[in-house]
Design an enzyme around this catalytic site. Structure first.
Site, short mmCIF file in Angstrom:
data_model
loop_
_atom_site.label_atom_id
_atom_site.label_comp_id
_atom_site.label_asym_id
_atom_site.label_seq_id
_atom_site.Cartn_x
_atom_site.Cartn_y
_atom_site.Cartn_z
CB ALA A 1 -0.93 0.01 1.23
CB CYS A 2 2.26 3.16 2.08
SG CYS A 2 3.08 4.71 2.44
N GLY A 3 4.95 3.08 0.12
CA GLY A 3 6.39 2.92 0.07
C GLY A 3 7.13 3.56 1.22
CB CYS B 1 3.59 3.18 5.59
SG CYS B 1 2.30 3.96 4.62
#
Length: 276
Positions: free
Chosen positions: A116-118, A120
Site C-alpha cells: 500500500a505504501c512505500g 509508511c
C-alpha cells in the site's frame, strides 16, 4: 516464477433479489519479496510476482542506494522452498559489481513495506527526503495538453492483469509525444514504479530526461520522490495528489498532473511545461 493471478472461491450476494451465486474468481497474487544485497537482507515488500529483478533494481535506484544499473553484476532468485516443497521465488539476491557499494544505508523503518505504501513506517519524513542527484527543475520538457490527457487511456490499454482482476496498479514511462516506453503492473503502486525504473535503467542511464511517469493511482509522496530520484521531470496520475506530493513536486521542479481523465486534468506544480 510465481503466479501473477490465482483462482479463488467467491460467493456473490444480490440483496435486492435475495439471491447468491457461487462461482470462482480471478484475483491478483500478493506475496512478499525480500531483497538482499550480497547475503544481507535489505528490505521486504509485498508485491505481485513478476519482473522481480526490475523491482529490486528500481528500488535500489529510487532509494539512492545505487546510481546505475551497471553497479550490479548479477540478480538471482534464491532457492527458497515453500510449504508445498516448491520454489517460491520470493527472495532476490543482488550481487554488486566489483568496486561498487551502496551509496546510502537502508532507510530506517519501523515495519516491513506493504503493497500500500512505500514510506509508511519510516522513522520520520526527513528520512525520506533523499537529496536527488538530478536537476529536474531545469529539464526542458514541453508537454502537449492533449497528449497528457490521453496518457491514462494509453496506460489502461496495456494493463492485462488489471483487466482480469481489477486489483493491481500500473505505471509507465512515456515520452513527451505519448509513447509508452515501459509498462509494469503490481499490487503496490510504488512497486509498479520501481519495476518501470528498473526496466528502463537496463537500456538507459539515469536521469530519464524529457520523460513522463504515468501512474494509475493517486499521486502520493513516494511516487514523486521516486520520479525525482530517477530524474523524471513530470508525473501524471489518474487519482488525486497528496499535500506532501505537491510540496515535494514544487520543491523539486517536477510537473505534477492529477485527476487525469480525458479531456481534463489538473496541474499542481510547474504548469509552464504545458504548451498553450
Amino acid at each position: 516464477m510465481g503466479r501473477v493471478t490465482t483462482r479463488v472461491r467467491r460467493t456473490r450476494w444480490d440483496v435486492e433479489a435475495d439471491a447468491r451465486l457461487e462461482r470462482p474468481d480471478t484475483v491478483a497474487v500478493e506475496e512478499p519479496l525480500e531483497i538482499r544485497v550480497g547475503e544481507e537482507p535489505l528490505t521486504t515488500t509485498m508485491r505481485t510476482p513478476g519482473d522481480d529483478f526490475d523491482l529490486a533494481l528500481g528500488h535500489l535506484l529510487t532509494e539512492g542506494q545505487l546510481h546505475s544499473a551497471t553497479e550490479v553484476a548479477r540478480l538471482m532468485h534464491c532457492t527458497d522452498i515453500g510449504e508445498d516443497g516448491l520454489p517460491t521465488y520470493n527472495v532476490v539476491e543482488v550481487t554488486l559489481a566489483a568496486g561498487a557499494s551502496l551509496h546510502t544505508p537502508p532507510r530506517a523503518r519501523t515495519e516491513a513495506m506493504t503493497s500500500a505504501c512505500g514510506v509508511c513506517g519510516s522513522a520520520s519524513v526527513d528520512d525520506v527526503r533523499t537529496r536527488g542527484r538530478f536537476a529536474v527543475a531545469d529539464d526542458p520538457l514541453v508537454l502537449d495538453p492533449a497528449v497528457v490527457a490521453g496518457l491514462p487511456d494509453a496506460l489502461r490499454a496495456r494493463q492485462p492483469v488489471f483487466e482480469r482482476t481489477g486489483g493491481v496498479h500500473a505505471a509507465a514511462l512515456a515520452t513527451a509525444a505519448g509513447e509508452l516506453l515501459v509498462v509494469r503492473e503490481d499490487v503496490g503502486r510504488h512497486n509498479a514504479v520501481d519495476k518501470v525504473v528498473g526496466a528502463a535503467s537496463r537500456e538507459h542511464e539515469l536521469p530519464f530526461s524529457a520523460t513522463v511517469l504515468v501512474v494509475s493511482a493517486r499521486a502520493s509522496f513516494e511516487i514523486v520522490q521516486k520520479a525525482a530520484m530517477a530524474g523524471i521531470p513530470a508525473v501524471v496520475a489518474v487519482g488525486a495528489p497528496t499535500s506532501l506530493a505537491v510540496d515535494l513536486a514544487t520543491q523539486a521542479g517536477i510537473t505534477l498532473v492529477a485527476f487525469t481523465r480525458t479531456p481534463r486534468f489538473s496541474v499542481y506544480s510547474r504548469p509552464d511545461r504545458l504548451s498553450s
